[in-house]
Design a protein around this motif. Structure first.
Motif, PDB file in Angstrom:
ATOM      1  N   ARG A 106       0.823  -1.223   0.000  1.00 11.72           N
ATOM      2  CA  ARG A 106       0.000   0.000   0.000  1.00 11.72           C
ATOM      3  C   ARG A 106       0.852   1.267   0.000  1.00 11.72           C
ATOM      4  O   ARG A 106       0.327   2.368  -0.124  1.00 11.72           O
ATOM      5  N   SER A 133      -5.454  -5.542   3.437  1.00  8.07           N
ATOM      6  CA  SER A 133      -6.804  -5.011   3.702  1.00  8.07           C
ATOM      7  C   SER A 133      -6.935  -3.651   3.011  1.00  8.07           C
ATOM      8  O   SER A 133      -5.939  -2.970   2.782  1.00  8.07           O
ATOM      9  N   PRO A 134      -8.170  -3.266   2.704  1.00 11.12           N
ATOM     10  CA  PRO A 134      -8.353  -1.992   1.989  1.00 11.12           C
ATOM     11  C   PRO A 134      -8.256  -0.770   2.908  1.00 11.12           C
ATOM     12  O   PRO A 134      -9.191   0.020   3.020  1.00 11.12           O
ATOM     13  N   ILE A 135      -7.120  -0.649   3.572  1.00 12.85           N
ATOM     14  CA  ILE A 135      -6.909   0.484   4.494  1.00 12.85           C
ATOM     15  C   ILE A 135      -5.735   1.312   3.965  1.00 12.85           C
ATOM     16  O   ILE A 135      -4.626   0.792   3.840  1.00 12.85           O
ATOM     17  N   PRO A 136      -5.971   2.590   3.665  1.00  7.84           N
ATOM     18  CA  PRO A 136      -4.844   3.388   3.164  1.00  7.84           C
ATOM     19  C   PRO A 136      -3.808   3.633   4.253  1.00  7.84           C
ATOM     20  O   PRO A 136      -4.130   3.605   5.442  1.00  7.84           O
ATOM     21  N   GLU A 139      -4.494   9.235   5.498  1.00  9.62           N
ATOM     22  CA  GLU A 139      -5.751   9.782   4.964  1.00  9.62           C
ATOM     23  C   GLU A 139      -5.716  10.110   3.478  1.00  9.62           C
ATOM     24  O   GLU A 139      -6.600   9.743   2.736  1.00  9.62           O
ATOM     25  N   TRP A 141      -3.696   8.998   1.258  1.00  7.27           N
ATOM     26  CA  TRP A 141      -3.063   7.970   0.429  1.00  7.27           C
ATOM     27  C   TRP A 141      -4.123   7.106  -0.239  1.00  7.27           C
ATOM     28  O   TRP A 141      -5.291   7.124   0.142  1.00  7.27           O
ATOM     29  N   LYS A 142      -3.679   6.321  -1.239  1.00  6.68           N
ATOM     30  CA  LYS A 142      -4.633   5.495  -1.996  1.00  6.68           C
ATOM     31  C   LYS A 142      -5.202   4.366  -1.144  1.00  6.68           C
ATOM     32  O   LYS A 142      -4.466   3.758  -0.366  1.00  6.68           O
ATOM     33  N   THR A 143      -6.489   4.086  -1.352  1.00  6.89           N
ATOM     34  CA  THR A 143      -7.077   2.907  -0.704  1.00  6.89           C
ATOM     35  C   THR A 143      -6.652   1.689  -1.511  1.00  6.89           C
ATOM     36  O   THR A 143      -6.939   1.594  -2.710  1.00  6.89           O
ATOM     37  N   ARG A 145      -6.261  -2.148  -3.024  1.00  7.68           N
ATOM     38  CA  ARG A 145      -7.103  -3.313  -3.331  1.00  7.68           C
ATOM     39  C   ARG A 145      -6.619  -4.465  -2.458  1.00  7.68           C
ATOM     40  O   ARG A 145      -5.420  -4.708  -2.342  1.00  7.68           O
TER      41      ARG A 145
END
Ligand code: FMN
Length: 378
Positions: A106, A133-136, A139, A141-143, A145
């Motif tokens: 990520r 997990s889909p957690i950037p 704030e 930053w990209k979410t 996949r």
């Protein structure tokens, strides 16, 4: 003899001393291909007298690079470009050379620091990022996949392909980047990994994917060559990886053929890190004490006497230097002089290896440090 300048064996590789040049991203590659800068950068460090040079975090797939200027080892072009650099470096330097294979997870797709670190938009050549997990990361930053089983298999396969390329390049050692919040590190950390399948939750589950990667890489890497892992001793965050988990991870790695560990910290989120000389050494010390694995300490180790003391106190087996050796690429020469040891230096520079003046010469005109070095090697 100073411990810092004693050799150390990792499988069949013998490092002539315990000074290690830590992997350092150069943000100077083009489509993952090493550039002329790498000849300068790796070239000058390879004649520094250190015992090992570890090439920067190298993406095992394009999306695994931190920035679009990061080094990669996912294509024939990447392999050829690094072969060109290594051929020149090897011509003049016998220093063992390793590489750090990485997937940035990520924290991929950022702008290079000189352009202001932060997520790169598509117009800047950015790409979709992946994670447990889909957690950037933060704030803005990209979410990411969330990787599914097929995605994880593909990552493992790319690590294996890059490992084979590293072997073909004649590299002596492999390090997996499992620190600083990049993909492997993010699987380990509950901060980034909130999966509810067998890859999230308990430490055993969070370690599962990083261990699968290491196992596959170890099988693809020749038996006689060492493979190690860099990981966090702490995330420095409430609820993040702590030293107990780091020790458990090291034990699990040792059980599947890991030859050394390189203990760092941070990077799974913004944290207040209490920076001071050797601030990460206590993590290395615990891992070494509780696993017996050859251990590298890193982080604000700038003084030769400090490096020597860490080894004398049994807190680590090798000392990795980052900023200190960029700032002073002759650090190993100076440390050797201070601690009464000798290191390899190019013959072109042999009149300059001491700071105090010309080295003494024997009757044949060979500088004494070279004679001493030859003698110590038998
Ligand atoms: C320019 C630069 C690039 C870095 N790139 C990497 C990297 O590619 N992989 C990695 O694990 N750490 C990387 N780091 C962290 C260093 O390897 C090292 O752990 C850190 O700088 C602390 O050591 P030091 O105080 O001796 O610099 C980088 C550090 C710097 C200064």
């Amino acid at each position: 003899m100073a411990m810092l300048f004693e050799p150390i064996a990792l499988r069949s590789l013998v490092l002539p001393n315990r000074v290690v040049i830590a992997p350092m991203c150069e943000f100077s590659a083009v489509d993952g291909c090493a550039s002329d800068w790498h000849i300068i950068h790796l070239g000058h460090l390879a004649v520094s007298g250190a015992g090992l040079l570890i090439i920067e975090a190298t993406g095992v797939e394009p999306a695994g690079r931190i920035s679009r200027e990061c080094l990669g080892l996912y294509s024939d072009e990447n392999e050829e470009a690094l072969a060109r650099v290594l051929k020149i470096v090897r011509k003049y330097a016998s220093m063992p050379i390793g590489i750090q294979l990485s997937h940035a997870g990520r924290k991929a797709s950022i702008r290079k620091p000189a352009d202001g670190r932060g997520p790169a938009g598509e117009e800047e050549g950015g790409w979709e990022v992946v994670a447990p997990s889909p957690i950037p990361f933060a704030e803005t930053w990209k979410t990411p996949r969330m990787l599914d089983r097929a995605g994880m298999d593909s990552v493992i396969s790319n690590f294996v392909q890059a490992t084979k390329r590293a072997d073909r390049l004649g590299l002596d050692l492999l390090e997996l980047h499992s620190a600083h919040g990049y993909l492997m590190s993010s699987y380990l950390s509950p901060i980034a990994n909130v999966r509810t399948d067998e890859y999230g939750g308990s430490l055993e589950n969070r370690m599962r994917f990083p261990l699968e990667i290491f196992k596959a890489v170890r099988e693809a890497w020749p038996d006689h060559k060492p493979a190690g892992v860099r990981f966090n001793g702490s995330d420095w965050l409430e609820g993040g990886i702590d030293p107990d988990e780091a020790v458990a991870y090291a034990k699990a790695l040792a059980a599947i053929g890991c030859d050394y560990v390189d203990v760092s910290s941070g990077g799974n989120g913004y944290a207040n890190i209490p920076l001071s000389p050797g601030y990460q050494v206590p993590f290395a010390e615990r891992v070494k004490r509780e696993t017996g694995l050859p251990t590298m300490a890193v982080g604000l180790i700038r003084e030769p006497s400090h490096a020597e003391q860490i080894l004398q106190d049994g807190m680590a087996d090798m000392i990795a230097l980052g900023r200190g050796i960029l700032n002073n690429p002759r650090w190993p020469w100076h440390a050797a002089e201070e601690l009464g040891a000798v290191v390899e230096a190019p013959h072109q520079y042999m009149r300059a290896v001491t700071r105090t003046g010309l080295p003494t010469q024997d009757s044949t005109g060979v500088p004494s440090h070279i004679a001493q070095l030859r003698e110590s090697r038998g």
